[in-house]
Each structure stands twice: as structure tokens, then as C-alpha cells.
Design a protein around this motif. Structure first.
Motif, PDB file in Angstrom:
ATOM      1  N   ALA A 157      23.687  18.478 -11.004  1.00 38.62           N
ATOM      2  CA  ALA A 157      24.049  17.417 -10.000  1.00 38.62           C
ATOM      3  C   ALA A 157      22.917  17.394  -8.980  1.00 38.62           C
ATOM      4  CB  ALA A 157      25.131  17.866  -9.158  1.00 38.62           C
ATOM      5  N   MET A 158      22.029  18.204  -9.251  1.00 39.01           N
ATOM      6  CA  MET A 158      20.805  18.308  -7.939  1.00 39.01           C
ATOM      7  C   MET A 158      19.688  17.331  -8.515  1.00 39.01           C
ATOM      8  SD  MET A 158      20.053  22.518  -7.855  1.00 39.01           S
ATOM      9  CE  MET A 158      18.819  22.069  -6.731  1.00 39.01           C
ATOM     10  N   GLU A 159      19.121  16.812  -7.666  1.00 40.78           N
ATOM     11  CA  GLU A 159      17.713  15.873  -7.864  1.00 40.78           C
ATOM     12  C   GLU A 159      16.732  16.528  -8.090  1.00 40.78           C
ATOM     13  OE1 GLU A 159      17.816  12.355  -7.698  1.00 40.78           O
ATOM     14  OE2 GLU A 159      19.872  12.441  -7.361  1.00 40.78           O
ATOM     15  N   PRO A 160      15.924  15.998  -9.090  1.00 42.03           N
ATOM     16  CA  PRO A 160      14.822  16.839  -9.549  1.00 42.03           C
ATOM     17  C   PRO A 160      13.832  16.900  -8.369  1.00 42.03           C
ATOM     18  CG  PRO A 160      15.032  14.981 -10.949  1.00 42.03           C
ATOM     19  CD  PRO A 160      16.313  15.013  -9.918  1.00 42.03           C
ATOM     20  N   GLN A 161      13.416  18.091  -8.195  1.00 46.04           N
ATOM     21  CA  GLN A 161      12.034  18.186  -7.077  1.00 46.04           C
ATOM     22  C   GLN A 161      10.875  18.471  -7.711  1.00 46.04           C
ATOM     23  OE1 GLN A 161      12.719  17.945  -3.749  1.00 46.04           O
ATOM     24  NE2 GLN A 161      14.765  17.176  -4.263  1.00 46.04           N
ATOM     25  N   PRO A 162       9.637  17.865  -7.357  1.00 45.52           N
ATOM     26  CA  PRO A 162       8.501  18.339  -8.042  1.00 45.52           C
ATOM     27  C   PRO A 162       8.197  19.568  -7.632  1.00 45.52           C
ATOM     28  CG  PRO A 162       8.188  16.889  -5.928  1.00 45.52           C
ATOM     29  CD  PRO A 162       9.783  17.000  -6.071  1.00 45.52           C
ATOM     30  N   THR A 163       7.742  20.440  -8.584  1.00 46.47           N
ATOM     31  CA  THR A 163       7.224  21.714  -8.178  1.00 46.47           C
ATOM     32  C   THR A 163       5.963  21.907  -8.524  1.00 46.47           C
ATOM     33  OG1 THR A 163       7.770  22.175 -10.696  1.00 46.47           O
ATOM     34  CG2 THR A 163       9.704  22.584  -9.562  1.00 46.47           C
ATOM     35  N   GLY A 164       5.404  23.062  -7.739  1.00 50.73           N
ATOM     36  CA  GLY A 164       3.746  23.417  -7.875  1.00 50.73           C
ATOM     37  C   GLY A 164       3.686  23.753  -6.453  1.00 50.73           C
ATOM     38  N   PRO A 165       2.301  24.302  -6.644  1.00 54.16           N
ATOM     39  CA  PRO A 165       1.795  25.103  -5.283  1.00 54.16           C
ATOM     40  C   PRO A 165       2.012  24.116  -3.917  1.00 54.16           C
ATOM     41  CG  PRO A 165      -0.082  24.550  -6.620  1.00 54.16           C
ATOM     42  CD  PRO A 165       1.058  24.215  -7.232  1.00 54.16           C
ATOM     43  N   GLY A 166       2.536  24.506  -2.845  1.00 55.50           N
ATOM     44  CA  GLY A 166       2.555  23.708  -1.545  1.00 55.50           C
ATOM     45  C   GLY A 166       1.193  24.134  -0.902  1.00 55.50           C
ATOM     46  N   THR A 167       1.209  23.671   0.343  1.00 54.05           N
ATOM     47  CA  THR A 167      -0.065  23.676   1.129  1.00 54.05           C
ATOM     48  C   THR A 167      -0.372  25.150   1.558  1.00 54.05           C
ATOM     49  OG1 THR A 167       0.355  21.841   2.320  1.00 54.05           O
ATOM     50  CG2 THR A 167      -1.281  22.824   3.286  1.00 54.05           C
ATOM     51  N   GLY A 168       0.641  25.919   1.745  1.00 50.43           N
ATOM     52  CA  GLY A 168       0.453  27.437   1.909  1.00 50.43           C
ATOM     53  C   GLY A 168      -0.145  28.359   0.830  1.00 50.43           C
ATOM     54  N   GLN A 169       0.401  27.909  -0.349  1.00 54.28           N
ATOM     55  CA  GLN A 169      -0.181  28.512  -1.322  1.00 54.28           C
ATOM     56  C   GLN A 169      -1.634  28.131  -1.783  1.00 54.28           C
ATOM     57  OE1 GLN A 169       2.872  27.028  -1.797  1.00 54.28           O
ATOM     58  NE2 GLN A 169       4.346  28.738  -1.982  1.00 54.28           N
ATOM     59  N   GLY A 216      -4.728  30.819  -1.902  1.00 57.16           N
ATOM     60  CA  GLY A 216      -5.467  30.744  -3.183  1.00 57.16           C
ATOM     61  C   GLY A 216      -6.927  30.797  -3.051  1.00 57.16           C
ATOM     62  N   LEU A 217      -7.367  29.675  -2.187  1.00 58.03           N
ATOM     63  CA  LEU A 217      -8.700  29.634  -1.590  1.00 58.03           C
ATOM     64  C   LEU A 217      -9.378  30.549  -1.061  1.00 58.03           C
ATOM     65  CD1 LEU A 217      -8.355  25.403  -0.891  1.00 58.03           C
ATOM     66  CD2 LEU A 217      -9.731  26.788  -2.788  1.00 58.03           C
ATOM     67  N   VAL A 218      -8.553  31.154   0.096  1.00 55.55           N
ATOM     68  CA  VAL A 218      -9.137  32.344   0.650  1.00 55.55           C
ATOM     69  C   VAL A 218      -9.228  33.501  -0.222  1.00 55.55           C
ATOM     70  CG1 VAL A 218      -8.588  33.786   2.523  1.00 55.55           C
ATOM     71  CG2 VAL A 218      -7.859  31.667   2.998  1.00 55.55           C
ATOM     72  N   LEU A 219      -8.465  33.748  -0.876  1.00 49.72           N
ATOM     73  CA  LEU A 219      -8.522  34.944  -1.958  1.00 49.72           C
ATOM     74  C   LEU A 219      -9.787  34.733  -2.993  1.00 49.72           C
ATOM     75  CD1 LEU A 219      -4.753  35.841  -2.862  1.00 49.72           C
ATOM     76  CD2 LEU A 219      -6.503  37.014  -1.274  1.00 49.72           C
ATOM     77  N   ALA A 220     -10.081  33.448  -3.310  1.00 50.94           N
ATOM     78  CA  ALA A 220     -10.958  33.176  -4.237  1.00 50.94           C
ATOM     79  C   ALA A 220     -12.215  33.335  -3.560  1.00 50.94           C
ATOM     80  CB  ALA A 220     -10.930  31.791  -4.829  1.00 50.94           C
ATOM     81  N   GLY A 221     -12.412  32.867  -2.173  1.00 54.21           N
ATOM     82  CA  GLY A 221     -13.622  33.080  -1.408  1.00 54.21           C
ATOM     83  C   GLY A 221     -13.760  34.465  -1.037  1.00 54.21           C
ATOM     84  N   VAL A 222     -12.995  35.464  -0.810  1.00 54.93           N
ATOM     85  CA  VAL A 222     -13.233  36.803  -0.596  1.00 54.93           C
ATOM     86  C   VAL A 222     -13.579  37.500  -1.709  1.00 54.93           C
ATOM     87  CG1 VAL A 222     -12.075  39.117  -0.111  1.00 54.93           C
ATOM     88  CG2 VAL A 222     -11.474  36.928   1.272  1.00 54.93           C
ATOM     89  N   ALA A 223     -12.880  37.088  -3.199  1.00 58.16           N
ATOM     90  CA  ALA A 223     -13.795  37.524  -4.521  1.00 58.16           C
ATOM     91  C   ALA A 223     -15.074  37.256  -4.509  1.00 58.16           C
ATOM     92  CB  ALA A 223     -12.657  37.040  -5.460  1.00 58.16           C
ATOM     93  N   ALA A 224     -15.445  35.901  -4.267  1.00 54.60           N
ATOM     94  CA  ALA A 224     -16.730  35.539  -4.563  1.00 54.60           C
ATOM     95  C   ALA A 224     -17.823  36.280  -3.645  1.00 54.60           C
ATOM     96  CB  ALA A 224     -16.815  33.819  -4.267  1.00 54.60           C
ATOM     97  N   VAL A 225     -17.505  36.264  -2.377  1.00 52.83           N
ATOM     98  CA  VAL A 225     -18.445  37.020  -1.530  1.00 52.83           C
ATOM     99  C   VAL A 225     -18.360  38.632  -2.043  1.00 52.83           C
ATOM    100  CG1 VAL A 225     -18.474  38.142   0.790  1.00 52.83           C
ATOM    101  CG2 VAL A 225     -17.653  35.677   0.650  1.00 52.83           C
TER     102      VAL A 225
END
Length: 179
Positions: A140-152, A156-165
């Protein structure tokens, strides 16, 4: 004298081979519940007098052959009558370990059945599949789009930057020979 022996041995073997089948055919009985099933109905088959632990019941009226199991000469199993079958009599053949029983069932027209009611070939949600409340609630639930939100995405970008440094610093240390 040799042909008399051969004839006698052949006669003894023939009697031994056919006697158990004739004897067992008299002792078996079959019952079907319901006795006159409707098209699409489930039915239960019972056979007595079978020495084995399994038997098979076959009929053109069945969706699939019924496997009968049990002990002490009493076997039972279930099957379903084809939903597209025409009303009328159909032969049933039950094969046991030691004999075969032939019977007949009479398929009757389903009450209130219409051509459009049996035309649906796919289930309509929710399917009663044992999910309980969860299946009904989720369907009965309406389908909701799934995927990363703004927080994720930011994390992810911060962790990728730390790994690159870290990679750049490690390579620069190795190139200077201090690592």
C-alpha cells in the motif's frame, strides 16, 4: 523330457509373477474428498491396502500427479483439479508398490463461476504469501526514490578527499626516501 521341465518351470514362474497382483487388487480401496470436486478445487486422495510407503495418483483432471505417502497400508496425498477443465467424469490411476487401482472422479461446474473470473492469469497484489501485515503494508506504500541523500553525498566526497590527500602525502614521502 526337457520340454516338459521347461513347460512346468514356465508355468510356475507365470503363476508366481501374476498371483500377487491379482491378490492385491482385491484388497485396495480409494476415497476422494470431496467426492465431486469443482474445477480448480483442492482434493485429498486416500488409498488402503498398499504395502509400500508411497504411491502416485495420476489423472487428466489433475494439475499434477499426486504423491501419496503414509504407512501401515494407508496412504494419503493432495492435488488440485485443473481450473480450465470441463465438468465430467475423469479416470484416476493410483500406482502402488504392489498393485494398481483405477478409479473415477466427476468434476462438477463451479458455482457462480464466470469466464471473466477465471481469465485472470496473474495474481493481484498483495498476494497472500505468508508475509502477514508486512506484505499488505508494503504493497500500500507509495514508491519512494532510493539513493544517497545530500548528507551521504557530502560524507562520501569528504572521505574521498581525505583518501586522495593521504595518497599524495605517501607518494611524496616515498619519492623523498623518508617513508
Amino acid at each position: 523330457m526337457g520340454s516338459a521341465r521347461l513347460t512346468l518351470c514356465t508355468a510356475v514362474l507365470a503363476v508366481a509373477a501374476f498371483a500377487p497382483a491379482a491378490q492385491a487388487a482385491d484388497g485396495g480401496s480409494v476415497s476422494v474428498t470431496p467426492s465431486s470436486p469443482a474445477a480448480g478445487a483442492d482434493l485429498t486422495l486416500r488409498v488402503t491396502g498398499c504395502a509400500g510407503r508411497t504411491a502416485t495418483a495420476a489423472s487428466a483432471a489433475f494439475v499434477a500427479d499426486a504423491r501419496l505417502t503414509g504407512a501401515d497400508g494407508s496412504l494419503a496425498g493432495e492435488t488440485r483439479v485443473r481450473s480450465s477443465i470441463e465438468p465430467g467424469p475423469y479416470d484416476v490411476k493410483i500406482t502402488c508398490a504392489d498393485f494398481q487401482v483405477n478409479g473415477r472422479i466427476t468434476v462438477v461446474a463451479a458455482q457462480g463461476a464466470t469466464a471473466t473470473a477465471t481469465a485472470l492469469a496473474t495474481p493481484v497484489a498483495p498476494v497472500n504469501a505468508g508475509g502477514g501485515w508486512t506484505a499488505t503494508h508494503l504493497s500500500a506504500m507509495e514508491p519512494q526514490p532510493t539513493g544517497p541523500g545530500t548528507g551521504q553525498t557530502v560524507t562520501g566526497l569528504v572521505l574521498a578527499g581525505v583518501a586522495a590527500v593521504a595518497v599524495v602525502l605517501r607518494r611524496s614521502r616515498r619519492s623523498r626516501g623518508t617513508g
